[in-house]
Design an enzyme around this catalytic site. Structure first.
Site, PDB file in Angstrom:
ATOM      1  N   GLY A  10      -7.632  -1.547 -20.108  1.00  0.00           N
ATOM      2  CA  GLY A  10      -8.014  -0.293 -20.751  1.00  0.00           C
ATOM      3  C   GLY A  10      -7.119   0.854 -20.342  1.00  0.00           C
ATOM      4  O   GLY A  10      -7.592   1.939 -20.005  1.00  0.00           O
ATOM      5  N   THR A  12      -4.451   2.333 -22.126  1.00  0.00           N
ATOM      6  CA  THR A  12      -3.714   3.092 -23.145  1.00  0.00           C
ATOM      7  C   THR A  12      -4.296   4.485 -23.336  1.00  0.00           C
ATOM      8  O   THR A  12      -3.839   5.240 -24.202  1.00  0.00           O
ATOM      9  CB  THR A  12      -3.712   2.357 -24.502  1.00  0.00           C
ATOM     10  OG1 THR A  12      -5.066   2.177 -24.950  1.00  0.00           O
ATOM     11  CG2 THR A  12      -3.027   1.006 -24.392  1.00  0.00           C
ATOM     12  N   GLY A  14      -6.967   7.760 -21.236  1.00  0.00           N
ATOM     13  CA  GLY A  14      -7.853   8.229 -20.177  1.00  0.00           C
ATOM     14  C   GLY A  14      -7.400   7.916 -18.767  1.00  0.00           C
ATOM     15  O   GLY A  14      -6.209   7.959 -18.436  1.00  0.00           O
ATOM     16  N   ILE A  15      -8.379   7.583 -17.908  1.00  0.00           N
ATOM     17  CA  ILE A  15      -8.111   7.362 -16.491  1.00  0.00           C
ATOM     18  C   ILE A  15      -7.202   6.164 -16.275  1.00  0.00           C
ATOM     19  O   ILE A  15      -6.333   6.179 -15.407  1.00  0.00           O
ATOM     20  CB  ILE A  15      -9.439   7.186 -15.724  1.00  0.00           C
ATOM     21  CG1 ILE A  15     -10.303   8.447 -15.860  1.00  0.00           C
ATOM     22  CG2 ILE A  15      -9.175   6.887 -14.251  1.00  0.00           C
ATOM     23  CD1 ILE A  15     -11.721   8.268 -15.370  1.00  0.00           C
ATOM     24  N   TYR A 164     -25.253   1.566 -21.064  1.00  0.00           N
ATOM     25  CA  TYR A 164     -24.054   1.860 -20.266  1.00  0.00           C
ATOM     26  C   TYR A 164     -24.401   1.884 -18.779  1.00  0.00           C
ATOM     27  O   TYR A 164     -23.689   1.293 -17.954  1.00  0.00           O
ATOM     28  CB  TYR A 164     -23.475   3.211 -20.693  1.00  0.00           C
ATOM     29  CG  TYR A 164     -22.296   3.658 -19.867  1.00  0.00           C
ATOM     30  CD1 TYR A 164     -21.015   3.163 -20.114  1.00  0.00           C
ATOM     31  CD2 TYR A 164     -22.453   4.575 -18.827  1.00  0.00           C
ATOM     32  CE1 TYR A 164     -19.925   3.562 -19.353  1.00  0.00           C
ATOM     33  CE2 TYR A 164     -21.372   4.984 -18.059  1.00  0.00           C
ATOM     34  CZ  TYR A 164     -20.115   4.477 -18.332  1.00  0.00           C
ATOM     35  OH  TYR A 164     -19.039   4.873 -17.565  1.00  0.00           O
TER      36      TYR A 164
END
Length: 269
Positions: A10, A12, A14-15, A164
């Site tokens: 993951g 590509t 944000g963090i 979540y």
């Protein structure tokens, strides 16, 4: 960091992307991952240019599919014989209940099943790593109870935030189990809240209540900091060891969750 190999899922946006940038600047080999071929290619080129590091390589896989996770592992095995650091960073928060390609609730599929299976698939490479580290990205927003009868949220899905929060509790619980199981291999396993950061995920459900992505260094610190080299089985918040939900320390529930995840993914540890 020269010669060390990092995989950041993951990454590509944000963090994850910010962490990949910082690690690439250290001279390490960085494997970035995303589900869009265009965004993976664009991110790879951007990080290469801005870091001056040509050893940034992109991989495409959709974590809404367990086969997508297995394919990512096969792709990495074709090129690499070891992996030094795996950061299970990819995550989603679905605001309506939808199912993955395998028929699982999507937040649970991407946030829990995918990193659990990927870790199993890449464990042989991590065992050969140089001072290997495994980091599972969780959240300070974690559930306080484990409802094994509603892991798929067929009931009370609501805004999607409870699903979540449950997924992040699961991340923490399987981290603690992995830390014990993997200690004989010299592999440290930790989890963290990556900070309250104005990522797309945060803005979508909580609004602009955090700091900018450019200030989100906690994941990077845990992945590279010398202070964490021999630390395992811990949960960190703002670079400090912290307590997770009380239920996360329940050994019987940890084992029950582990057995469920093995059955759901076919993972072999």
């Amino acid at each position: 960091m020269n010669g060390r190999i990092f995989l950041i899922t993951g990454s590509t946006d944000g963090i994850g992307k910010h962490t990949a940038h910082l690690i690439a600047k250290l001279g390490a080999t960085v494997l970035i991952h995303g589900r869009s071929p265009e965004r993976v290619q664009m991110t790879q080129v951007e990080i290469q240019q801005q870091s001056g590091n040509a050893n940034v390589h992109g991989y495409v896989a959709d974590f809404a599919s367990l086969e997508g996770v297995r394919q990512l592992s096969r792709d990495i095995h074709q090129t690499y014989s070891r992996l030094d650091v795996l950061i299970n960073n990819a995550g989603v928060l679905e605001t309506t209940r939808v199912e993955s390609a395998d028929g699982h609730e999507l937040t649970f599929a991407v946030n829990v099943l995918a990193p659990f299976l990927l870790t199993s698939e890449l464990l042989n490479l991590l065992k050969k790593g140089n001072r290997p580290r495994l980091i599972n990205v969780a959240s300070i927003s974690q559930a306080c109870r484990m409802d094994f009868d509603n892991l798929q949220f067929h009931k009370n899905y609501g805004s999607g935030i409870p699903a979540y929060e449950l997924s992040k509790l699961c991340n923490i619980m399987f981290t603690y189990t992995m830390a014990e199981k993997f200690q004989p291999f010299g592999l440290t396993v930790n989890t963290l809240d990556p900070g309250t950061v104005n990522t797309k995920l945060l803005l979508k459900s909580w609004g602009a209540i955090g700091v900018s992505v450019e200030d989100a260094d906690y994941e990077y610190n845990l992945a590279t900091g010398a202070a964490y080299e021999n630390v395992t089985g811990k949960f960190f918040v703002y670079n400090n060891e912290s307590m997770s939900s009380n239920v996360s320390y329940d050994k019987k529930k940890q084992q029950k969750l582990w057995d469920i995840l093995v059955e759901m993914t076919g993972a072999t540890f």
